[in-house]
Scaffold this motif. Structure first.
Motif, PDB file in Angstrom:
ATOM      1  N   TRP A 188      10.072   7.414  -0.189  1.00 41.00           N
ATOM      2  CA  TRP A 188       9.853   6.751  -1.472  1.00 41.00           C
ATOM      3  C   TRP A 188       8.846   7.530  -2.315  1.00 41.00           C
ATOM      4  O   TRP A 188       9.044   7.730  -3.499  1.00 41.00           O
ATOM      5  CB  TRP A 188       9.374   5.324  -1.233  1.00 41.00           C
ATOM      6  CG  TRP A 188       8.830   4.626  -2.422  1.00 41.00           C
ATOM      7  CD1 TRP A 188       7.549   4.237  -2.639  1.00 41.00           C
ATOM      8  CD2 TRP A 188       9.553   4.228  -3.600  1.00 41.00           C
ATOM      9  NE1 TRP A 188       7.416   3.618  -3.861  1.00 41.00           N
ATOM     10  CE2 TRP A 188       8.635   3.596  -4.472  1.00 41.00           C
ATOM     11  CE3 TRP A 188      10.886   4.343  -4.000  1.00 41.00           C
ATOM     12  CZ2 TRP A 188       9.008   3.091  -5.713  1.00 41.00           C
ATOM     13  CZ3 TRP A 188      11.250   3.831  -5.252  1.00 41.00           C
ATOM     14  CH2 TRP A 188      10.328   3.214  -6.082  1.00 41.00           C
ATOM     15  N   GLY A 189       7.735   7.934  -1.720  1.00 42.01           N
ATOM     16  CA  GLY A 189       6.753   8.751  -2.427  1.00 42.01           C
ATOM     17  C   GLY A 189       5.558   7.992  -2.957  1.00 42.01           C
ATOM     18  O   GLY A 189       4.462   8.536  -3.013  1.00 42.01           O
ATOM     19  N   GLY A 190       5.753   6.763  -3.365  1.00 45.89           N
ATOM     20  CA  GLY A 190       4.645   5.991  -3.916  1.00 45.89           C
ATOM     21  C   GLY A 190       4.573   6.067  -5.426  1.00 45.89           C
ATOM     22  O   GLY A 190       4.976   7.049  -6.046  1.00 45.89           O
ATOM     23  N   LEU A 191       4.042   5.004  -6.010  1.00 46.16           N
ATOM     24  CA  LEU A 191       3.945   4.938  -7.474  1.00 46.16           C
ATOM     25  C   LEU A 191       3.062   6.045  -8.025  1.00 46.16           C
ATOM     26  O   LEU A 191       3.287   6.543  -9.123  1.00 46.16           O
ATOM     27  CB  LEU A 191       3.404   3.564  -7.883  1.00 46.16           C
ATOM     28  CG  LEU A 191       3.412   3.235  -9.375  1.00 46.16           C
ATOM     29  CD1 LEU A 191       4.814   3.310  -9.945  1.00 46.16           C
ATOM     30  CD2 LEU A 191       2.814   1.842  -9.619  1.00 46.16           C
ATOM     31  N   SER A 192       2.053   6.449  -7.269  1.00 49.37           N
ATOM     32  CA  SER A 192       1.193   7.552  -7.704  1.00 49.37           C
ATOM     33  C   SER A 192       1.998   8.826  -7.904  1.00 49.37           C
ATOM     34  O   SER A 192       1.838   9.522  -8.919  1.00 49.37           O
ATOM     35  CB  SER A 192       0.082   7.790  -6.671  1.00 49.37           C
ATOM     36  OG  SER A 192      -0.668   8.936  -6.976  1.00 49.37           O
ATOM     37  N   LEU A 247       0.827  -1.202   0.000  1.00 52.01           N
ATOM     38  CA  LEU A 247       0.000   0.000   0.000  1.00 52.01           C
ATOM     39  C   LEU A 247       0.863   1.255   0.000  1.00 52.01           C
ATOM     40  O   LEU A 247       0.593   2.209  -0.736  1.00 52.01           O
ATOM     41  CB  LEU A 247      -0.918  -0.011   1.221  1.00 52.01           C
ATOM     42  CG  LEU A 247      -1.912   1.158   1.352  1.00 52.01           C
ATOM     43  CD1 LEU A 247      -2.839   1.205   0.148  1.00 52.01           C
ATOM     44  CD2 LEU A 247      -2.705   1.036   2.636  1.00 52.01           C
ATOM     45  N   GLY A 248       1.915   1.273   0.821  1.00 50.82           N
ATOM     46  CA  GLY A 248       2.799   2.432   0.865  1.00 50.82           C
ATOM     47  C   GLY A 248       3.570   2.642  -0.419  1.00 50.82           C
ATOM     48  O   GLY A 248       3.800   3.774  -0.845  1.00 50.82           O
ATOM     49  N   ALA A 249       3.978   1.524  -1.058  1.00 48.87           N
ATOM     50  CA  ALA A 249       4.692   1.641  -2.331  1.00 48.87           C
ATOM     51  C   ALA A 249       3.777   2.114  -3.441  1.00 48.87           C
ATOM     52  O   ALA A 249       4.227   2.763  -4.390  1.00 48.87           O
ATOM     53  CB  ALA A 249       5.317   0.297  -2.705  1.00 48.87           C
TER      54      ALA A 249
END
Length: 296
Positions: free
Chosen positions: A253-257, A225-227
Motif C-alpha cells: 500500500w505504501g501509506g498516505l505519507s 498506523l500502516g495506512a
C-alpha cells in the motif's frame, strides 16, 4: 463540503500540537533521523542519476531494450519500463517522479503516465531486506521473500490495470533529444539541483506524518498506523506469519505519507491519481494473499 469537514480536523491537530509539544518534538527528531539515515542516502543519488538520464535523452535507448517485455505484459511502449525499474530499485517515490518526468518530456502519453502511477511507485530492496527483514522480522531471508512478493504483486497489479484501461492515448510530439542541445555539465548541475529539491520535499512529508502518528494520546491501531505511515506501521509488527503478511500489505500500500510524496512530485504535470489509488489497493491485497500462502 470538503472545506467544512477539514476544518475540525485541522483544529484538532492544532490543539494536539499545543497539548503534546514534547511528543511532537520527539517525532520531528525521529523523522529527521530517518531522513538523514535512510531517505537522503538512498533517494538523493538515485534521483540525480534518473534525472540525468532524462536530461540527456537516453530513455529511447532504454525503450528499445525493454520493448519486448513491456508490450506483451502491459501493452505499453518500452520507455515505460524506466519508471517501473526506478520504483523497484530506488524505492518510493522514484517511480512516480520518473513517470512524471517522461510525461513532461513528451515520451509517454498522459494515459500511460497515469497508469504507470498505479504500479510503478514501489518499495526498494534496501528497505525490505535490511529494515523489515533483518531489523523487524528477524531474518534477512524474510526480507528477500517479501521483496519478491512486492515485485510480483506490482507486476500483477500493472497487468490488471492495463487490461482494465484499454485507452493509451497518443504521446506528445516530444522535444528534440536534450543530449543534442544540453551540454553534459549543464545537465548534471540541473539534475543534482532537481534531485535535492525533490528529496527535501519528501523529507518534509516524512517528518509531518511522523508527527501526525505521534499526536494521539493513545497508540493507533496497526491498520490505521500502516495506512498512514509505512515505516511506523512496519515497526509495530512482530515476527511470524501474521507479521509477514501485514508487512507485505503495508509495504504494498505504501501509506498516505508516500502517496502525498508522489502527488507533490507529479503535481506540476497535472496527472490524475485515479489509477494510483486503485493500483496500490490492488497491490496491497495481492501482496497479503501471496504472503499468507508463502509464509505458511
Amino acid at each position: 463540503m470538503k472545506k467544512w469537514l477539514s476544518i475540525p480536523v485541522i483544529l484538532m491537530v492544532a490543539g494536539l500540537l499545543l497539548l503534546r509539544p514534547q511528543e511532537a518534538a520527539g517525532a520531528v527528531r525521529e523523522g529527521l533521523a530517518l531522513c538523514g539515515g535512510t531517505v537522503i542516502p538512498s533517494l538523493f543519488p538515485f534521483f540525480a542519476v534518473i534525472s540525468l538520464l532524462l536530461q540527456l535523452g537516453l530513455t529511447e535507448s532504454l525503450g528499445g531494450l525493454f520493448r519486448p517485455m513491456m508490450k506483451p505484459l502491459f501493452r505499453m511502449r518500452g520507455e515505460c519500463a524506466l519508471p517501473l525499474l526506478a520504483g523497484l530499485l530506488g524505492g518510493y517515490p522514484s517511480g512516480a517522479r520518473t513517470a512524471a518526468g517522461l510525461y513532461a518530456q513528451g515520451r509517454v502519453s498522459r494515459q500511460e503516465a497515469e497508469l504507470l502511477l498505479g504500479f510503478c511507485d514501489n518499495c526498494g530492496p534496501a528497505f525490505l531486506l535490511s529494515y523489515v527483514g533483518a531489523g523487524i522480522l528477524g531474518d534477512p531471508a524474510i526480507g528477500v521473500r517479501l521483496y519478491l512478493i512486492h515485485v510480483l504483486s506490482a507486476l500483477l497489479a500493472g497487468m490488471l490495470l492495463c487490461r482494465i484501461c484499454g485507452d493509451r492515448g497518443l504521446a506528445l510530439p516530444g522535444r528534440p533529444l536534450p543530449a543534442e542541445v544540453v551540454p553534459f555539465s549543464q545537465a548534471l548541475t540541473a539534475s543534482v539541483a532537481d534531485a535535492l529539491t525533490s528529496t527535501l520535499n519528501i523529507c518534509a512529508f516524512v517528518v509531518f506524518f511522523r508527527v501526525l502518528a505521534a499526536l494521539p494520546p493513545f497508540p493507533l491501531p496497526l491498520p490505521i498506523l500502516g495506512a498512514l505511515e509505512m515505516v511506523g506501521g512496519v515497526a509495530a509488527l512482530s515476527p511470524g506469519r501474521a507479521g509477514c503478511t501485514a508487512a507485505a500489505a503495508i509495504v504494498g500500500w505504501g501509506g498516505l505519507s508516500v502517496h502525498c510524496q508522489a502527488m507533490s512530485l507529479t503535481a506540476p504535470e497535472g496527472l490524475s491519481f485515479r489509477w494510483h489509488w486503485i493500483g496500490k489497493a490492488a497491490q496491497a491485497g495481492i501482496s497479503a494473499l501471496l504472503a499468507w500462502f508463502l509464509f505458511s
